[in-house]
Structures are given as structure tokens and as C-alpha cells.
Design a protein around this motif. Structure first.
Motif, PDB file in Angstrom:
ATOM      1  N   ASN A 140       0.873  -1.179   0.000  1.00 24.50           N
ATOM      2  CA  ASN A 140       0.000   0.000   0.000  1.00 24.50           C
ATOM      3  C   ASN A 140       0.904   1.221   0.000  1.00 24.50           C
ATOM      4  O   ASN A 140       1.616   1.491   0.964  1.00 24.50           O
ATOM      5  N   LEU A 141       0.865   1.945  -1.119  1.00 23.42           N
ATOM      6  CA  LEU A 141       1.755   3.093  -1.294  1.00 23.42           C
ATOM      7  C   LEU A 141       1.348   4.254  -0.401  1.00 23.42           C
ATOM      8  O   LEU A 141       0.173   4.409  -0.065  1.00 23.42           O
ATOM      9  N   HIS A 142       2.338   5.113  -0.101  1.00 23.23           N
ATOM     10  CA  HIS A 142       1.960   6.396   0.490  1.00 23.23           C
ATOM     11  C   HIS A 142       1.154   7.159  -0.563  1.00 23.23           C
ATOM     12  O   HIS A 142       0.113   7.715  -0.254  1.00 23.23           O
ATOM     13  N   GLY A 143       1.653   7.194  -1.809  1.00 18.70           N
ATOM     14  CA  GLY A 143       0.858   7.598  -2.976  1.00 18.70           C
ATOM     15  C   GLY A 143      -0.044   8.797  -2.794  1.00 18.70           C
ATOM     16  O   GLY A 143      -1.259   8.699  -2.990  1.00 18.70           O
ATOM     17  N   THR A 144       0.528   9.940  -2.466  1.00 14.00           N
ATOM     18  CA  THR A 144      -0.325  11.104  -2.177  1.00 14.00           C
ATOM     19  C   THR A 144      -0.889  11.760  -3.429  1.00 14.00           C
ATOM     20  O   THR A 144      -1.853  12.517  -3.341  1.00 14.00           O
ATOM     21  N   GLY A 145      -0.274  11.525  -4.583  1.00 12.33           N
ATOM     22  CA  GLY A 145      -0.704  12.234  -5.794  1.00 12.33           C
ATOM     23  C   GLY A 145       0.000  13.559  -6.000  1.00 12.33           C
ATOM     24  O   GLY A 145      -0.310  14.286  -6.938  1.00 12.33           O
ATOM     25  N   THR A 146       0.956  13.892  -5.130  1.00  5.08           N
ATOM     26  CA  THR A 146       1.768  15.093  -5.381  1.00  5.08           C
ATOM     27  C   THR A 146       2.936  14.694  -6.285  1.00  5.08           C
ATOM     28  O   THR A 146       3.419  13.556  -6.227  1.00  5.08           O
TER      29      THR A 146
END
Lengths: 398, 291
Positions: free
Chosen positions: A284-290
């Protein structure tokens, strides 16, 4: 080798206020519950992951805790009440610790009180800084709710807060300071993080698209996620296996561009669990979209893992900040718990499918994605924070 | 039994608080179960700073005098922090760096060779209050101010100044913040005995209108100490004990912490004295430090 059982999990977030409603929306990749919200400082409208259900209120004897943040705690803790009560009864109240993570605590209460003070020159009568906003009130409330009388404290390292709780919880069990830990995290949507991330230019105007070439930023969510952790190995249960922590020492709010700290956290968790990278089966990625986070995380993940299925669940619930770690590990727990006969549902990576060609290729989980595997199955969750603070956690179902 | 006010689909049974006497049962999984929690530690060095108490000696004198504190205005100089970073530091961060950087030197350690535990009740409450004021006035926020508003801001700057990439944790637990942070330090030092732990406790007073709290910190302060596992047969041990009422003679409770005093001040005074043990009452029962 550590196998500590995560015997219960409860959560509340924009996907729902109980596992029965959260689970189908999680695995279906439901983004329909996000709402538009106008920002007070700029007037811009952004999406937020605000819990839509009415939250439970406090009984009269606990009114001094009452604020939205603490109602989120109440909503999640109620779901693990039976198991919490069982460990308190079984081990004794003083053998059960509480470790919580939060970045806001009840900042919503202080915001309302401050605005009231500015408008009327006095604080509202029901405002109680110490039991609503002060960081330690988060763990104190959980201790009061569950009857746990072991050490109780709160971590606050922004977006890693409720990931790092598992490091402390594991240590409390490792050292025999207690026999069970009630642990998790909470964060509430309020004006400081919303307007603050806007000031940093980090908020997107649309749905967040982690790892996409079109990604423009994050959306913010809220929630609480709670676990009961015991020092025992139980057949069929999900167990805490490893935690890795590191610091970038690079920038106060931006990650190291090559993800060196993120890589160190992932490798640290693998070493702590005594596992090779190919023995972990979903991330599960941190994956913030920034732009910055996803670029560095893609580099770090592909240096550590070879084609591991991964997804960011932030498009579904927003970035929970202080509760992100516990929420996303909770999603891993749900997937592992709901799996049957070697077949596990995986949280999908909901995006526009437009990979950023300058980033390494990642194996992002498609809608309906599943993992077929017999034997032990292990999932990792990444959390990265302001101050270059990184934490990765591995859980396993045997 | 307690039931939520506006939903009745869950409940908690209120568990009786343990109220019986002496020591808590030995820790079954402990590496040192009969002697206390984790490994006994030694304090390799300590530093403290408060407005008007600008160095360790002044703080020591104030501690031993048990005297009142005279509020003065002062800013930690933080001479060791590069000016481009110092300009961005919050007051709380400056207090932390003012003690945390030199205490590593005192212990003969590189600043990137320690793990960090930071204990603070209120964190960057002054910055948060200023942000709330801007939001109320519908003013755009300063990106730097927002980045500086998180609870663990001082630990981020510590990393920037020192390039320390080790473990960094924070602890908040109302008036038990020091005890819980010390516990966290014991756990880290026991788990990673080769890496000393930098324990820093720091708090400001809460600003208006959040200044009417029940137990405010008495004055802004920062205390830093380096803790490391002690050689066999020495060091400071930590044990949980039941916080039963003291016997008439006060046996086992010497020297008692001063009523309502910050736990870290009680600990320091004890550490600098020659009493055998220190007992403090916490929300989770009694704790005893002993040498």
C-alpha cells in the motif's frame, strides 16, 4: 521472529463507519463519497474525504472529550470494544497499553473555540483544551473508553503518526511492559491542514491521481482506525511482522528526491521481519498524488521490489495525515482477513491509467485485482511525513 | 456500562481500575524481568534551557533551589544552527536545538549517531494559534508557517541541521509526557544498544486564548539528555509500581516529587542528588527510578 496478533480492527472514514460498508467500497474503488469543500482562505473548492455518517456522541460523564476528532475515535474504538474488553479482562488492565497517532488531535475544537473567541471575546463553555485538543488527550480517551491502565501516549509525526505507533506497540510487547496494546490513529478535517496544504500548493482541484502523469496534488480525508495487538501467535490471524523507520534529513516538508529515506524505511521493515523483498506480496503506497512524493516513492519502491502489486488508497479516502498509516494498514488487514483459500482481494489503484513515463514502471493493482497465493501472505504499508520522517509496516496472514 | 448518547449499537463495559497494593507482576517477556523495564541506562550528558536559565549551571541552581521562576523574555541563541535555517525555526524548535545539539557534544557523540525521542505536550501550539488567526481573517497562510505547525517540527529541523537519519519518535501524554518519553527511550536503547538515545522534553506555555488549561507548563523549557545502556550492575533502572497511598513514614517514596511539578524537573533533581530512588505517580500507576 516477531508474530504479534492483530486480533481486531475497527475504522471510520469517508468509505463508511463500519467494516461492512467500508469493505465493498474499498475493493470496488468507490470514489463517489468525496465531497466538494470551499477553502476559507482562498475560496477555492477542493474535494475532501469527510465521514458522511452521523458520529456517535459522548455520554454525560465524558462530555469534556466531545469534539469531532474524538467522536471519530469513539466510532472506531466501539468496533473493537469486545476484543479490547477481552484483553483487559484476560491480562489485567495495567497490562494493556494504549499507543495512538494523530497530527490534529482535536484541533477542530480549538478552531471553533478560537473563532468563537474572536467573534464574541470568550471561549465557548464546552471547550476544554486539555481533553479535546492537547495531543495526549487522544490516548487518554482510548484508555478511558477501554479501561486499559498501562502506559498511554500519543505519537505525532504528521503523516507517519499512526504508522509509528506499531513500532512503539511492538517494543512495549517485546520488553514485556504489557501483554496487549490498543493502538491506532485519528485525524479530523479542519481548517489548518486544508488551508495549509493549499498554501503549499499541494491540493488538487480534481480527484487525486497518484503515479499519473496528470497528477496535480492530494485531497485530504479524516477518520480513525483502531487495532488490538497481543503478544501471541494465532492460527489464521493477521500478525504484525516488521517495522522500518528512517529520516531523510533533507527538507522540512519535501521528501528526498530519490527516496533514499523511503527506501531505508522499506528495507528496515524487511530486515525487522527477516524477510526478502519477494516474500512481501502487496504494497500500500503512500501515494499522495503530489508530483514530488510519487516520483520519489516510485524510484524507491522499484529499487526495493521487483514488480510487487501496489496501490494507493488515497484516491478513495483522501490523505488521512495522522490517521493515514493506521487506515492504510487497516485496509491491508481487511484484505488479508477477507481472503479465503489462498485468494485475497486487493485495494485497486484508482486513477486515469496514464503512467508518468519519466517514472519507473509500477505494477499498479487494477479494478477487481486479486492475489492468488497459498502459504503465508504479507502486505506492507508505506507512510512518509513532514520533516522527512518515514515508516513502513509489514503484516502477515499465515 | 456506558452507551453512546445518540447511537445504541455499541457499548463498553467500564473495567475496574486495579487498586491493589505492591509491585506489578514481573514482565513475562522482559529481557530483565526482575530488575525492571529493559536495560538500566546511564545519563551520558544533559542540558537544559529556559528564558532566564540560559545554561545547564543556571538550570541546575534553579532546580536545587526549589525556588520560584521569574519570567523573563529571552530567545535561545542557537549559535550552532546555520543562519538560513535559524531564521525559519520556531521558538520551540530553537529551544530544542539549544539543548539537543550541545548535549551530543557533551557526550562525545556525533549528532547523527543518536536515535531521537521528543516529548512535548503542546507541540507548536503558538504557530497553530497564529494560523487559526490568519484563517479566521481569511488570509492565505504562509507555507513556512504551515510546515512549522506540525507537532514534531523541532525533530525535522534537528534532522536538517545534523543530517541524522536515525529513528525519530514523539511522545505526548499530558503530564506523563516525560515518563512515557523516557519509557520510549528505554525501549530504543534496549533494542539498539549500540545507538544512544537523545531524549528531549520541550514545551511552551499555551498562548491566549488556550492559556486557561488545568495544568499548564510552568514556563517555556527544554531539557535534553543522552541515554545509553549502562554497564552491568550500574545505571538507572525503571520499574512500574502500584501507586498505593504512601505509608505514614513515606517509605519507598523518597524523594517524593514536588506536587504538580513537571516530571522532567523531578527526575533531573533526583538524578543530580543522591537519593536511591524516585517515585512518581502517573495515570498508569506508579513508576520508580532507582540506581
Amino acid at each position: 521472529m516477531r508474530h504479534y496478533a492483530l486480533t481486531a480492527m475497527g475504522m471510520v472514514n469517508v468509505l463508511g463507519d463500519r467494516l461492512e460498508t467500508i469493505e465493498p467500497r474499498l475493493f470496488a474503488g468507490d470514489v463517489s463519497r468525496l465531497q466538494e469543500h470551499p477553502l476559507r482562505t482562498t475560496g477555492e473548492r477542493v474535494l475532501i474525504g469527510r465521514v458522511r455518517e452521523e458520529l456517535p456522541g459522548f455520554p454525560p460523564r465524558m462530555q469534556h472529550y466531545d469534539c469531532r476528532n474524538h467522536r471519530l475515535i469513539l466510532a472506531a474504538t466501539s468496533q473493537i470494544a469486545e476484543e479490547a474488553e477481552a484483553v483487559v479482562r484476560r491480562f489485567g488492565a495495567d497490562r494493556v497499553a494504549v499507543v495512538m497517532g494523530s497530527s490534529t488531535a482535536g484541533l477542530d475544537a480549538s478552531e471553533q473555540a478560537f473563532f468563537h473567541w474572536r467573534e464574541h471575546g470568550a471561549l465557548p463553555a464546552q471547550f476544554a483544551y486539555e481533553t479535546q485538543h492537547e495531543m495526549g488527550s487522544v490516548s487518554k480517551l482510548v484508555a478511558d473508553l477501554t479501561g486499559a491502565r498501562g502506559p498511554a501516549y500519543t505519537h505525532s509525526t504528521a503523516c507517519t503518526s499512526s504508522a509509528k505507533v506499531f513500532a512503539s506497540a511492538a517494543s512495549l510487547l517485546d520488553m514485556g511492559i504489557c501483554d496487549a496494546v490498543i493502538t491506532g490513529g485519528v485525524d479530523v478535517l479542519c481548517s489548518v491542514p486544508l488551508n495549509g496544504f493549499e498554501a503549499l500548493g499541494s491540493l488538487t482541484r480534481e480527484h487525486t491521481l497518484p503515479m499519473s502523469r496528470h497528477r496535480t496534488g492530494l485531497i485530504i480525508g479524516e477518520g480513525a482506525a483502531m487495532f488490538v495487538l497481543t503478544r501471541e501467535r494465532r492460527d489464521g490471524a493477521v500478525h504484525l511482522r516488521g517495522i522500518g523507520e528512517s529520516c531523510d534529513a533533507h527538507h522540512i516538508s519535501a521528501p528526498h528526491p530519490d527516496g533514499l529515506g523511503a527506501e531505508a524505511a522499506m528495507r528496515g521493515a524487511l530486515a525487522d521481519a527477516d524477510l526478502a523483498p519477494d516474500e512481501v506480496h502487496y504494497l500500500n503506497l503512500h501515494g499522495t498524488g503530489t508530483p514530488l512524493n510519487d516520483a520519489m516513492e516510485a524510484k524507491a519502491v522499484t529499487r526495493v521490489f521487483d514488480g510487487i502489486p501496489c496501490s494507493s488508497t488515497k484516491p478513495l479516502v483522501g490523505h488521512g495525515l495522522g490517521v493515514a498509516g493506521a487506515t492504510e494498514l487497516g485496509f491491508c488487514w481487511l484484505a488479508l482477513t477477507r481472503g479465503r483459500a489462498g485468494d485475497y482481494p486487493l485495494p485497486p489503484h484508482v486513477w486515469d491509467g496514464q503512467a508518468d513515463e519519466v517514472l519507473p514502471t509500477m505494477n499498479l493493482v487494477a479494478a477487481g485485482g486479486r492475489l492468488s497465493r497459498s502459504g503465508p501472505v504479507r502486505f506492507m504499508s508505506n507512510s512518509f511525513a513532514f520533516g522527512g520522517n518515514n515508516c513502513s509496516v509489514i503484516i502477515e496472514r499465515s | 456500562m456506558f452507551t453512546a448518547a445518540n447511537r445504541n449499537d455499541f457499548s463498553f463495559r467500564v473495567t475496574p481500575i486495579l487498586n491493589q497494593n505492591p509491585p506489578i507482576e514481573p514482565n513475562p517477556g522482559s529481557q530483565n524481568s526482575s530488575a525492571g523495564i529493559g536495560r538500566p541506562l546511564r545519563v551520558l550528558a544533559w542540558r537544559a534551557w529556559a528564558p532566564g536559565l540560559p545554561d545547564r549551571e543556571a538550570f541546575h541552581t534553579w532546580l536545587l533551589g526549589h525556588g520560584a521562576y521569574e519570567p523573563v523574555e529571552a530567545k535561545p541563541p542557537c549559535a550552532a544552527v546555520p543562519s538560513r535555517l535559524r531564521r525559519r525555526c520556531t521558538y520551540l524548535t530553537r529551544m530544542v536545538l539549544e539543548t539537543a545539539l550541545p548535549v551530543c557534544d557533551d557526550a562525545g557523540l556525533a549528532t547523527d549517531a543518536v536515535n531521537l525521542v521528543y516529548g512535548s505536550r503542546n507541540g507548536e501550539i503558538v504557530i497553530l494559534r497564529d494560523l487559526l488567526s490568519d484563517i479566521f481573517d481569511r488570509e492565505p497562510l504562509s507555507p513556512t508557517a504551515f510546515s512549522n505547525s506540525v507537532h514534531h517540527t523541532p525533530t525535522g529541523y534537528f534532522g536538517l541541521v545534523t543530517k541524522n537519519k536515525g529513528i525519530s519518535r514523539t511522545v505526548s501524554a499530558h503530564r506523563d509526557t516525560f515518563t512515557c518519553a523516557y519509557l520510549e527511550a528505554v525501549m530504543l536503547a534496549t533494542r539498539y544498544p549500540e545507538t544512544p538515545v537523545l531524549l528531549v522534553i520541550a514545551d511552551e506555555q499555551t498562548p491566549e486564548p488556550f492559556d486557561r488549561i488545568l495544568h499548564p507548563p510552568p514556563f517555556p523549557h527544554s531539557v535534553a539528555m543522552i541515554l545509553a545502556p549502562a554497564p552491568a550492575g550500574s545505571g538507572i533502572g525503571l520499574t512500574r509500581v502500584r501507586n498505593a497511598a504512601p505509608s505514614p513514614e513515606g517509605a519507598g517514596r523518597e524523594p517524593a516529587a514536588e506536587e504538580g511539578e513537571e516530571q522532567v524537573f523531578s527526575f533531573l533533581r533526583w538524578y543530580l542528588g543522591d537519593e536511591a530512588q524516585l517515585d512518581l505517580d502517573t495515570e498508569f500507576g506508579g513508576v520508580r527510578w532507582w540506581r
